[in-house]
Design a protein around this motif. Structure first.
Motif, short mmCIF file in Angstrom:
data_model
loop_
_atom_site.label_atom_id
_atom_site.label_comp_id
_atom_site.label_asym_id
_atom_site.label_seq_id
_atom_site.Cartn_x
_atom_site.Cartn_y
_atom_site.Cartn_z
N ILE A 165 0.84 -1.20 0.00
CA ILE A 165 0.00 0.00 0.00
C ILE A 165 0.87 1.25 0.00
O ILE A 165 1.86 1.34 0.73
CB ILE A 165 -0.94 -0.02 1.22
N ARG A 166 0.48 2.22 -0.82
CA ARG A 166 1.21 3.47 -0.95
C ARG A 166 0.61 4.55 -0.04
O ARG A 166 -0.54 4.45 0.38
CB ARG A 166 1.13 3.97 -2.39
N ASP A 167 1.38 5.58 0.23
CA ASP A 167 0.87 6.73 0.96
C ASP A 167 0.07 7.67 0.06
O ASP A 167 -0.82 8.38 0.54
CB ASP A 167 2.02 7.52 1.60
N ASN A 168 0.39 7.69 -1.22
CA ASN A 168 -0.27 8.60 -2.16
C ASN A 168 -0.62 7.87 -3.45
O ASN A 168 0.12 6.98 -3.89
CB ASN A 168 0.63 9.80 -2.50
N TYR A 169 -1.75 8.28 -4.04
CA TYR A 169 -2.21 7.67 -5.28
C TYR A 169 -2.73 8.74 -6.24
O TYR A 169 -3.21 9.80 -5.82
CB TYR A 169 -3.36 6.69 -5.02
N ARG A 170 -2.68 8.41 -7.51
CA ARG A 170 -3.42 9.16 -8.51
C ARG A 170 -4.78 8.47 -8.64
O ARG A 170 -4.90 7.41 -9.24
CB ARG A 170 -2.71 9.18 -9.86
N PHE A 171 -5.83 9.06 -8.05
CA PHE A 171 -7.17 8.49 -8.13
C PHE A 171 -7.74 8.70 -9.54
O PHE A 171 -8.32 7.80 -10.12
CB PHE A 171 -8.09 9.16 -7.10
N ASN A 172 -7.60 9.92 -10.02
CA ASN A 172 -8.06 10.30 -11.37
C ASN A 172 -7.46 11.67 -11.68
O ASN A 172 -6.61 12.16 -10.92
CB ASN A 172 -9.59 10.30 -11.46
N GLN A 173 -7.94 12.32 -12.75
CA GLN A 173 -7.33 13.59 -13.13
C GLN A 173 -7.62 14.72 -12.15
O GLN A 173 -6.87 15.70 -12.09
CB GLN A 173 -7.80 14.00 -14.54
N VAL A 174 -8.67 14.57 -11.35
CA VAL A 174 -9.01 15.61 -10.37
C VAL A 174 -8.13 15.46 -9.13
O VAL A 174 -7.59 16.44 -8.61
CB VAL A 174 -10.50 15.54 -9.99
N ASN A 207 -4.97 13.82 -8.48
CA ASN A 207 -3.87 13.13 -9.17
C ASN A 207 -2.66 12.86 -8.29
O ASN A 207 -1.68 12.26 -8.75
CB ASN A 207 -3.46 13.89 -10.43
N ASN A 208 -2.72 13.27 -7.03
CA ASN A 208 -1.65 12.92 -6.07
C ASN A 208 -2.21 13.12 -4.67
O ASN A 208 -1.81 14.04 -3.95
CB ASN A 208 -0.40 13.77 -6.29
N SER A 209 -3.12 12.23 -4.30
CA SER A 209 -3.84 12.40 -3.04
C SER A 209 -3.46 11.33 -2.05
O SER A 209 -3.07 10.21 -2.42
CB SER A 209 -5.36 12.35 -3.28
N GLU A 210 -3.57 11.66 -0.78
CA GLU A 210 -3.16 10.74 0.28
C GLU A 210 -4.10 9.55 0.38
O GLU A 210 -5.30 9.65 0.10
CB GLU A 210 -3.10 11.49 1.61
N PHE A 211 -3.53 8.44 0.80
CA PHE A 211 -4.26 7.18 0.89
C PHE A 211 -5.53 7.31 1.74
O PHE A 211 -6.56 6.70 1.42
CB PHE A 211 -3.32 6.11 1.46
N PHE A 212 -5.48 8.10 2.82
CA PHE A 212 -6.61 8.13 3.74
C PHE A 212 -7.89 8.65 3.06
O PHE A 212 -9.00 8.39 3.53
CB PHE A 212 -6.30 8.95 4.99
N TRP A 213 -7.75 9.37 1.93
CA TRP A 213 -8.94 9.83 1.23
C TRP A 213 -9.78 8.66 0.73
O TRP A 213 -11.00 8.80 0.52
CB TRP A 213 -8.55 10.73 0.06
N ALA A 214 -9.15 7.51 0.55
CA ALA A 214 -9.90 6.33 0.09
C ALA A 214 -10.92 5.88 1.13
O ALA A 214 -11.88 5.17 0.81
CB ALA A 214 -8.94 5.19 -0.23
N ALA A 263 3.93 1.52 4.57
CA ALA A 263 3.71 2.95 4.41
C ALA A 263 3.33 3.61 5.72
O ALA A 263 2.73 2.99 6.61
CB ALA A 263 2.61 3.19 3.37
N PHE A 264 3.67 4.87 5.85
CA PHE A 264 3.34 5.65 7.05
C PHE A 264 1.85 5.58 7.34
O PHE A 264 1.43 5.54 8.51
CB PHE A 264 3.77 7.10 6.83
N SER A 265 1.02 5.53 6.31
CA SER A 265 -0.44 5.47 6.48
C SER A 265 -0.88 4.24 7.27
O SER A 265 -1.94 4.25 7.89
CB SER A 265 -1.13 5.45 5.12
N MET A 266 -0.07 3.17 7.26
CA MET A 266 -0.44 1.95 7.97
C MET A 266 -0.32 2.11 9.49
O MET A 266 -0.68 1.22 10.24
CB MET A 266 0.42 0.78 7.50
#
Length: 446
Positions: A223-232, A234-241, A280-283
């Motif tokens: 698991i990563r700390d940041n992901y590109r969810f979509n074009q809006v 595009n570099n958001s933290e994992f916790f937004w999921a 990842a730090f998010s864990m």
């Protein structure tokens, strides 16, 4: 165990771990599969329990009961009025980009926003929720395709035929795409040729805790700390999921699976972290009331302590049981950092101190989950599981396929046909399933 788990966490001073060669979409497909085959609601993380007494509340047959429930005859609330298609729901306008239209790309929900699905865990994060929704849409697309082929087919027979096809397509990509990424093509081919050895198909099957509590939790390290969810986003933290679950999903949060899988030769933008002894730090920031960095908020510590509660065998003991040469002490103590910074050197020294404490206790009795991660790190540079982890994971999946009544293995001539794009059914992959479902190319999402 708690100290070791806490010390596995990345922090801003030690981050920078290289990505693996595995795309992040496989991490969340793997979590979806986990929820399809295991559900333990009885055991407690800090109470010892005989694993043989646990009840698995999922049917471990890779039959998508997390999606289908008990079928339209029992769980009619999951289905349309015909009892053939599964229900989905519309999104709502986005808060960051309200120009993306409302579309039917969410799970159906009750008045409180709770997902009405066969397994509520599949709405615990946005990635798994959107994967679940994609499987639903794949089923519905298969229904439409079969109806065109056989328009006179009665609804009940249409449902059963579509369900069988969906299960087999799902099992196919699990074995020929996902598992080949995780344990290697050679290991999968050998399993398909020889069948299960540790758990013969003629003996009663119990889901091994070595799999559910240890080996199959390798994905937590990916698991990563940041992901590109979509074009809006595009570099958001994992916790937004976790923020856009338990409520209707806004259109601007629909997952762009092209960022999570390599599609048509275009590389995924989100690559999974390596399978290694770093997380990842998010864990260490799990959702809930526990403060960040505490035991109950730290997934790695919880995994390790849980293995004690269920009396899971240690890494070296399991390796010997499997006839595999165990990792040496030097390999278990080897740094995961190729070119360590001073902070990473300090972090690894602390790991070594923990493993060597109490007369080398955790070096002698290395927890299986940690051992499986270290084995992947040492032997395969974190890009696939090693022999112990790979044997456990591969054996369980081939055994599940052998016992599934709808398994494609029980029909040797069967091949995928819905979503095959190049004329070769043997090349059918997860992205082909998503494409046929209509969730790979969504207007307005890129």
């Amino acid at each position: 165990m708690e100290d070791l788990g806490l010390n596995m966490l990345e922090d801003p001073a030690t981050a920078g771990t290289e990505n693996s060669t595995i795309e992040s979409g496989y991490t969340y497909f793997g979590q979806f599969v986990d929820h399809d085959i295991t559900l333990d609601v009885d055991s407690d993380i800090d109470v010892a329990r005989d694993a043989r007494s646990l009840i698995n509340y999922r049917t471990p047959n890779l039959e998508l009961d997390s999606v289908y429930g008990d079928g339209p005859g029992v769980d009619s609330f999951l289905y349309d009025s015909e009892g053939v298609k599964l229900l989905v729901a519309d999104t709502v306008p986005g808060g960051a980009d309200n120009t993306i239209p409302i579309m039917p790309f969410d799970l159906q929900r009750n008045i409180n926003g709770k997902a009405i699905i066969g397994d509520p865990r599949n709405d615990e994060n946005l990635f798994v929720a959107q994967m679940h929704m994609s499987i639903i849409k794949f089923h519905n697309a298969v229904v439409d395709a079969i109806r065109l082929e056989e328009p006179a087919l009665a609804p009940d027979k249409l449902f059963v035929k579509a369900q069988t096809e969906v299960r087999r397509h799902y099992q196919w990509v699990l074995m020929h795409d996902y598992l080949k990424k995780i344990i290697g093509s050679g290991s999968v081919d050998e399993l398909l040729a020889s069948g299960p050895k540790l758990m013969p198909a003629n003996k009663k099957f119990f889901m091994p805790v070595e799999f559910s509590v240890a080996a199959y939790r390798f994905g937590h390290s990916q698991i990563r700390d940041n992901y590109r969810f979509n074009q809006v986003f595009n570099n958001s933290e994992f916790f937004w999921a976790f923020t856009f679950t338990g409520r209707t999903v806004p259109s601007d949060w629909i997952i762009n699976w092209r960022s999570f899988f390599t599609v048509d030769g275009i590389p995924a933008e989100n690559m999974a972290r390596k399978i290694d002894t770093r997380v990842a730090f998010s864990m260490g920031q799990l959702p809930g009331s526990a403060p960040g960095g505490s035991f109950f908020a730290t997934l790695s510590s919880r995994n390790l302590v849980r293995s004690i509660a269920l009396k899971v065998g240690t890494g070296k003991a399991i390796a010997k049981k499997l006839g595999i040469t165990p990792l040496t002490d030097e390999e278990l103590l080897r740094s995961p950092f190729a070119n360590p910074t001073p902070n990473q050197v300090q972090l690894h020294e602390r790991t070594t101190e923990i493993l060597r404490s109490n007369n080398n206790l955790l070096l002698k009795r290395t927890p299986l989950w940690y051992y499986v991660l270290k084995e992947a790190e040492v032997m395969n540079q974190g890009n696939q599981l090693g022999p112990v982890g790979g044997s456990i994971v591969g054996e369980v999946f081939i055994r599940l396929l052998k016992q599934s009544k709808d398994s494609f293995l029980n029909d040797p001539d069967w091949r995928p046909r819905f979503g095959v794009t190049d004329g070769d059914p043997n090349s059918f992959r997860i992205v082909d399933l998503l494409r046929f479902a209509g969730t790979l190319n969504i207007p307005g999402i890129h």
